[in-house]
Structure formats: C-alpha cells, structure tokens
Design an enzyme around this catalytic site. Structure first.
Site, mmCIF file in Angstrom:
data_model
loop_
_atom_site.group_PDB
_atom_site.id
_atom_site.type_symbol
_atom_site.label_atom_id
_atom_site.label_comp_id
_atom_site.label_asym_id
_atom_site.label_seq_id
_atom_site.Cartn_x
_atom_site.Cartn_y
_atom_site.Cartn_z
ATOM 1 N N GLU A 140 8.215 43.763 -14.576
ATOM 2 C CA GLU A 140 8.268 45.177 -14.215
ATOM 3 C C GLU A 140 8.053 46.099 -15.407
ATOM 4 O OE1 GLU A 140 10.653 43.003 -13.747
ATOM 5 O OE2 GLU A 140 11.157 42.821 -11.616
ATOM 6 N N ASP A 195 -22.994 50.320 -42.313
ATOM 7 C CA ASP A 195 -24.125 50.792 -43.084
ATOM 8 C C ASP A 195 -23.828 50.536 -44.557
ATOM 9 O OD1 ASP A 195 -26.482 51.927 -43.798
ATOM 10 O OD2 ASP A 195 -25.926 53.986 -43.287
ATOM 11 N N ASP A 218 -26.378 56.746 -35.805
ATOM 12 C CA ASP A 218 -25.499 55.604 -35.539
ATOM 13 C C ASP A 218 -24.965 55.602 -34.107
ATOM 14 O OD1 ASP A 218 -25.526 54.428 -38.149
ATOM 15 O OD2 ASP A 218 -24.236 56.053 -38.847
ATOM 16 N N ASN A 273 11.793 30.720 -13.300
ATOM 17 C CA ASN A 273 12.824 31.095 -12.327
ATOM 18 C C ASN A 273 12.336 30.933 -10.890
ATOM 19 O OD1 ASN A 273 14.717 31.700 -14.271
ATOM 20 N ND2 ASN A 273 14.222 33.884 -14.328
ATOM 21 N N ASN A 294 16.097 40.343 -14.281
ATOM 22 C CA ASN A 294 14.832 40.738 -14.921
ATOM 23 C C ASN A 294 14.987 42.054 -15.683
ATOM 24 O OD1 ASN A 294 13.503 38.495 -13.994
ATOM 25 N ND2 ASN A 294 12.578 39.529 -12.235
ATOM 26 N N ASP A 320 14.304 42.528 -19.606
ATOM 27 C CA ASP A 320 13.252 43.444 -20.030
ATOM 28 C C ASP A 320 13.781 44.501 -20.991
ATOM 29 O OD1 ASP A 320 11.295 42.155 -18.628
ATOM 30 O OD2 ASP A 320 11.461 43.412 -16.845
#
Length: 701
Positions: free
Chosen positions: A98, A140, A433, A497, A522, A526
């Site tokens: 998430e 260059d 360029d 899991n 979770n 996180d």
C-alpha cells in the site's frame, strides 16, 4: 551538408562582411528549423515507466490468481462464504504494498534534494531512476571534456623557435575595425599581454576579417616604430626590416599582415623567413611545412600561419599575395584538469563515455586519448551516411569517438544505442543537440545552455562539469537501491504471508488472521519502511547501474517469500498443538463452547501476528545488504529506530484495549520462547538462501 561553403543556414550569426543570397528553404524546411521536429516526436517511455508498468501487471496477475483461490479454499473449509469474500479482499490488500507510491515518492524526492545540493537539479523525479541506470553517456567535446576556452599554445618561427614578433604580427590582425570578437583573436590578445593595450604606434589603414570562405584575415597598418625579436638561438632579427620587405617613409613602416589556414596561406607565400633572412619558398619546403602542420593537427592543435609583406599607398587588402611566411600559431582547447579522472571513475562505475562531436577527427582523437576514451578508431559523419543501421550497431560496440557529426547523426547514434539495450544519457547545451537529447533516455544539460535545451533536459547541472554529473549518478543509484529495497522486501514478505494464508485456509477451520489484522500488519511494517530512503547503501552496490528489473523482483519474491512461509508453518504447528490449547483449555476440535473456540482463534491470530512482524523486520535487516548484517553493513539510525518502533507496537498491541477490540488476546509467556526460536532459525535460513542466491550471480537489490 553542413560542410557546404555555398550555403548559409538559418540561425547563423553574421559577424562581418556582406553577401547576396537566395532563400531556398524557410521554417521547418530549413536545417535549423527542422530541429524543432524533435519536439513533435513522442519521447520513448523511460526504463522507470516500463518497470513500474511491468511490476503493476505482475501484481495484478498474482492478485487475479490468489484472491479467487483463497476465497474458494476458505469458503469450502469454513462454510462461511461471506467471511470467505471478506478474506479474499484482505488477501488482495495484503498482496499489494500500500505504501509503494508514498515510499517511492519519498525516495525520489529525497534523492532530488540531495542531488540539488550537489549542483545537479532534477526536473522530473522519475529521471533519477533512469540516471542511476545509465550505462552509456554521450557527450560533446567542447566545453564538456575540454575547458571550452581556446588558448594560444605557441607562436613560432618557421625554424621552430618561439617568436614574439610572430605573435605581435598576429596581434595586428585583431585590430581590424568592426570585427566581432572570436576565440582565436581573444587567445592572441591574451598571449600578447599588456602590450596589447598599447596601440599608439599603430594605425590601421584597412583590413578584412577572417571568414569561412577566405579563411584568412588581412590588415594593413602603419607603424611609427617597430619591435624586433631575436630567435632563441641567437639568430638574426625577424622583423619587417630584416628581409620581410617593409615600405618605409621616415619613421613610419607600412606593412600588410595576413594570418589564416594552412591551405590558404601557403599558396600565397613566395618566400619564408628563416634564420633572419627571406628565402624562396620552394616546393620541397612547402611539402615539409604541410607535413609539419598536418602532424600538429594530428596531435590536436589548431594551426594558423602568419605572413607579411611591404605595401605602398596604392596597395589594397585584396593584394594579399607574394607574402613572406613568418611563422605559425598553435592553439589548444585543453581538456579539463579533472576530466580524465572523472571518466576513469565513470568506467569503474560501469558507464561507457562516448564522444559525439562536430569537430575534426584528429582533434577528437587527441582529446579522447588525453581524457581516457577509447580512440583506436574514429568514425566520421560521412562514414555514417554510408552505413546501414545494422552495420552501425556493430560499430557502436567497439567505437567510442565519432567526429564531424550533424545533429541528425547524433540522434541516430543515440537511438541505435538504445536499440542495442543500453540506457543512454546525452549531455548537450546547444540547439543542435536537441534531436539527440530527445532520442536519449536521460537528457542532461548545463544551466549555461540555450533556453530550448534547458527546457528539454531531465537533469540540469549548475556547473558544466562531469564530476558534478558523476556525483549525481552516484546519488541517483543510492536512491534506486533504497527504493528497490522496499519493493523487493515488501512484495516478498506479502507474498510469503499470502502463501501461508492459503495453505492455512486449506487445513484450518478458521481464518489464520482476520482481514483487519492483516491490513494492520502491513500498515505497521510499511511505517517502519518509511525510513528506508535514509538508509545506508554499500559502496560496492553503487559500482554498477541500478535498474528497475521486474524479473529480478519476481525471482526475489519466489526465493525469499516461501522461506517466510516455511517458518509460518512451523509457527502454525506450535500454536495449534501447544500454545493455543494451553490458553483455551484444549485443541480446537475438542472445544465445544463458542467462547473457548473464540479464545483459541484469538490466541492463534495474536501469536501469528506478533511472529509475522518479527520475521518481516528480521528479513528487512538480513536482506538490505549483501554483506554480513549488523557487522559488515549497518542500517541507518532512522531505519533502526522505525524498526524498533514497529516491533514494539506489534508486540505490545495485544496487551492494550485496542488489541482486544481488534480480536487479539494477551499472549502467554511461552509465545516469546517460540518467537526466539523462530527468529533465530529464520535468520540463519535467510542467510543461507541469500548465499545461494548470490552464488548464482543474482544481484540481491
């Protein structure tokens, strides 16, 4: 086409002179205007965009398979299809990282801020990943590898001795009225020094400045006195009174001085000043001087010859013939002092530097050799015109210097390098360029570049220096590695899991973890990973390009996810047979009251919740480095702090009212003995699998 002397290109600045021209093309039909088509091209998707898309499709495929299977298994095993539906939704949520958008954005933002402090400004965040994955840099020559400032190396007589009079004579050609400054004259004036400001004894009577057609500059001057110069060997003076032939009137000398290209000057000279006297310029001497000047060009020098003759009142600047050759000037655009070291560091970092220049092949080869670029073979634009894309693709594998190129040539080379599978960066600062920058995967410019180039650049350097770019590349790689840490670790953990849940669902009469508990697990993990953008990165990982590789993510998940599931099965077994029966008063099938069964389920879910958090944090610190964890490589202080906070929250939560509300039960002390055994075994197993993984030449991150 750009070599055609009969054409005037749109966008050209006229320095002096006059001409009559016929317009044959305007707007986008002109060469300069055609460069604007670059803005109409649909720029190819970057490697970062392709990686994100492929990873998203991979997650969607996993979700499409696991969610229906988990719903069927849970529904058949438990008989509660509504609960099975909710569980399937939680599986989908559990498989998805998430915080992926947030942590990726934080990684990129922090990387951009750090790069900006190092004088590299990122104009698009996703360009950081592309810069970190770059393995070919096209540059260059002028202003990038060299200082971009023309300097006079030497002023010499034709005898090869340093001559201040040759320099002084060349300086006289810089006095032509209404002449815009150019690098060659600026270098001559700088070398002349303080005397360049003293023009009181010189009166310019006429002159024609240098132009690409005449390729020479002519001036007629009257001097009230002169300076002499003895060769360093003690030879005779080289001056307008020593055989060069000067028209004199009292104390005033009137001379014509001409400087120009070798091919233009030698045919206009009849005599040459050698050892203080004017000698006939024979064919043998002409051949000797042509070979000498060609050798100078081979070594990277730009050469201008200087000649003079006496004049009368009737002489005009068109009479620049029958000259006496005095000597020559050699100019250099010196490589930057740190260019060679920086390019060596880039090679060590897995980046091939390729020179794309419009300059002469000899000059390009010399500069390339001085800065450490492979210059065994130099390919020119005319050669490219005769090559197919297949043949050029073969050349690109062994050639790193291309000279006399047009903007279209540069764009073609960059496109073919990308087709060969390289992540190509192009560094430019001029409008010519733009096509190559647009064809590249990462466009780089300096803040001194033109407005159009700065607007097209993905990365802009406040100092046009390769060392600044190298530091930016290193930081971008550090950012990419940290970003990949979260992606691989989070996906493999979630994948493990989900495997555990699906296996447990086939044998357990209850769900091993409630949907809200899985989402919470979770979320806490996180939050611990939010400090990954500040984590340390091992130096050896930064020696190779960092790329978003979906196949590598899938391999990582398939290797380390099942390891987590294996220890989940051990945890399930101990919980079912020992810990939960001790809490509920018996094994689950033996329990008859709803209260005792709910207590059994709560104890089981609590035990797996706590163990899962500890195994995930353990995996985070075991797999964040290829070195020995905690000894060879230590995590940053922020990551250690967030990891400890996550473990504390997950472990303490069942003891709080919030834990009871979420279906947890206060765990027995024996759970922590199980936790210690599982974590110890899990850490050893992860290290063993990691060793096998690395032994198969699979990069960990």
């Amino acid at each position: 086409m750009t070599d055609a002397a009969c054409l005037v290109f749109m966008g050209t600045t006229v320095i002096s002179g006059s001409a009559l021209a016929v317009v044959i093309a305007t707007g986008r039909s002109a060469l300069f205007g055609g460069l604007s088509r670059a803005f109409q091209w649909q720029r190819p998707r970057t490697r970062f965009e392709r990686g994100m898309n492929s990873t998203s499709w991979m997650l969607m495929a996993f979700t499409a398979v696991t969610v229906p299977v988990s719903m069927l298994v849970t529904g058949i095993a438990g008989g509660d299809w509504l609960q099975a539906l909710l569980f399937g939704v939680s599986v989908a949520v559990g498989l998805t990282p998430e915080m992926l958008p947030l942590i990726v954005t934080v990684c990129l933002s922090r990387g951009a801020r750090t790069m900006a402090s190092g004088k590299a400004i990122v104009r698009r965040l996703d360009a950081i990943e592309t810069l970190g994955g770059m393995d070919v840099l096209c540059v260059d020559k002028t202003g990038t590898l060299t200082s971009g400032v023309i300097k006079l190396d030497r002023a010499q007589s034709m005898s090869g001795l340093n001559s201040s009079y040759v320099l002084h004579a060349a300086w006289l050609t810089t006095l032509i009225p209404h002449t815009t400054s150019n690098p060659w004259d600026d270098a001559i004036v700088a070398a002349e020094g303080d005397s360049a400001n003293d023009t009181g004894d010189v009166q310019v009577e006429g002159g024609t400045p240098f132009d690409p057609i005449r390729r020479r500059a002519t001036v007629i001057v009257a001097k009230s006195h002169h300076r002499a110069d003895r060769e360093h060997t003690g030879g005779s003076d080289i001056s307008e009174t020593s055989g060069a032939g000067a028209g004199t009137s009292g104390n005033v000398s009137r001379i014509m001085v001409v400087k120009g290209a070798v091919s233009e000057m030698l045919p206009r000279c009849d005599t040459v000043m050698r050892n203080g006297t004017a000698e006939p310029l024979t064919d043998r001497l002409r051949g000797t001087y042509e070979r000498l000047m060609a050798d100078k060009a081979t070594h990277g020098y730009r050469v201008l010859l200087v000649a003079q003759r006496s004049v009368t009142d009737q002489t005009t600047v068109q009479d620049d013939r029958a000259l006496t050759l005095l000597g020559y000037l050699t100019f250099l655009d010196l490589p930057k002092p740190d260019a060679a070291d920086t390019i060596a560091h880039m090679h060590n970092a897995g980046i091939t530097v390729t020179m794309l220049t419009g300059d002469e092949p000899q000059v390009a080869r010399t500069v390339a050799r001085k800065v450490g670029i492979n210059a065994r073979r130099v390919v020119t634009g005319r050669t490219l015109d005769d090559m197919t894309d297949t043949a050029l693709g073969t050349e690109l594998r062994r050639v790193n210097v291309f000279a006399k190129l047009t903007p279209e040539h540069k764009a073609r080379i960059v496109s073919l390098l990308r087709r060969e599978g390289h992540c190509v960066g192009y560094m430019g600062d001029g409008v010519n360029d733009l096509p190559a920058m647009h064809a590249s995967e990462i466009a780089i410019s300096a803040s001194t570049g033109s407005e159009a180039v700065r607007q097209s650049a993905d990365v802009m350097l406040t100092h046009k220096n390769l060392d600044v770019l190298l530091r930016g590349i290193t930081q971008s790689r550090r950012t990419c590695v940290n970003m990949m840490k979260y992606i691989k670790l989070a996906l493999s953990s979630n994948f493990g899991n989900i495997i555990s849940v699906m296996i447990a669902g086939a044998f357990l009469p209850f769900v091993p973890m409630a949907p809200v508990q899985m989402v919470l697990l979770n979320l806490i993990y996180d939050l611990a990973c939010l400090a990954i953008p500040w984590d340390r990165v091992d130096g050896d990982v930064l020696r190779s390009p960092a790329r978003w590789d979906t196949a590598s993510i899938a391999r990582f998940m398939s290797r380390f996810g099942p390891v987590s599931s294996l220890f989940d099965m051990v945890t399930f077994t101990v919980l079912l047979t020992l810990l939960c029966p001790a809490v509920a008063g018996g094994r689950f099938p033996e329990l008859h009251g709803d209260g005792s069964r709910l207590l059994f389920v709560a104890a089981f879910q609590t035990g797996w919740f706590v163990v899962s958090m500890w195994t995930q944090i353990t995996a985070l610190h075991m797999l964040r480095t290829e070195r020995v964890p905690f000894i060879g490589s230590r995590a940053s202080v922020p990551l250690v702090c967030t990891s400890l906070a996550a473990l504390t929250i997950a472990t303490a939560l069942p003891f709080t009212p919030v834990g009871a509300w979420m279906g947890f039960h206060v765990p027995p002390v024996s759970l922590f003995a199980l936790l210690a055994i599982v974590i110890a075994g899990y850490a050893v197993t992860v290290l063993a699998v990691r060793t096998l993984y690395l032994h198969r030449q699979q990069p960990l991150l």
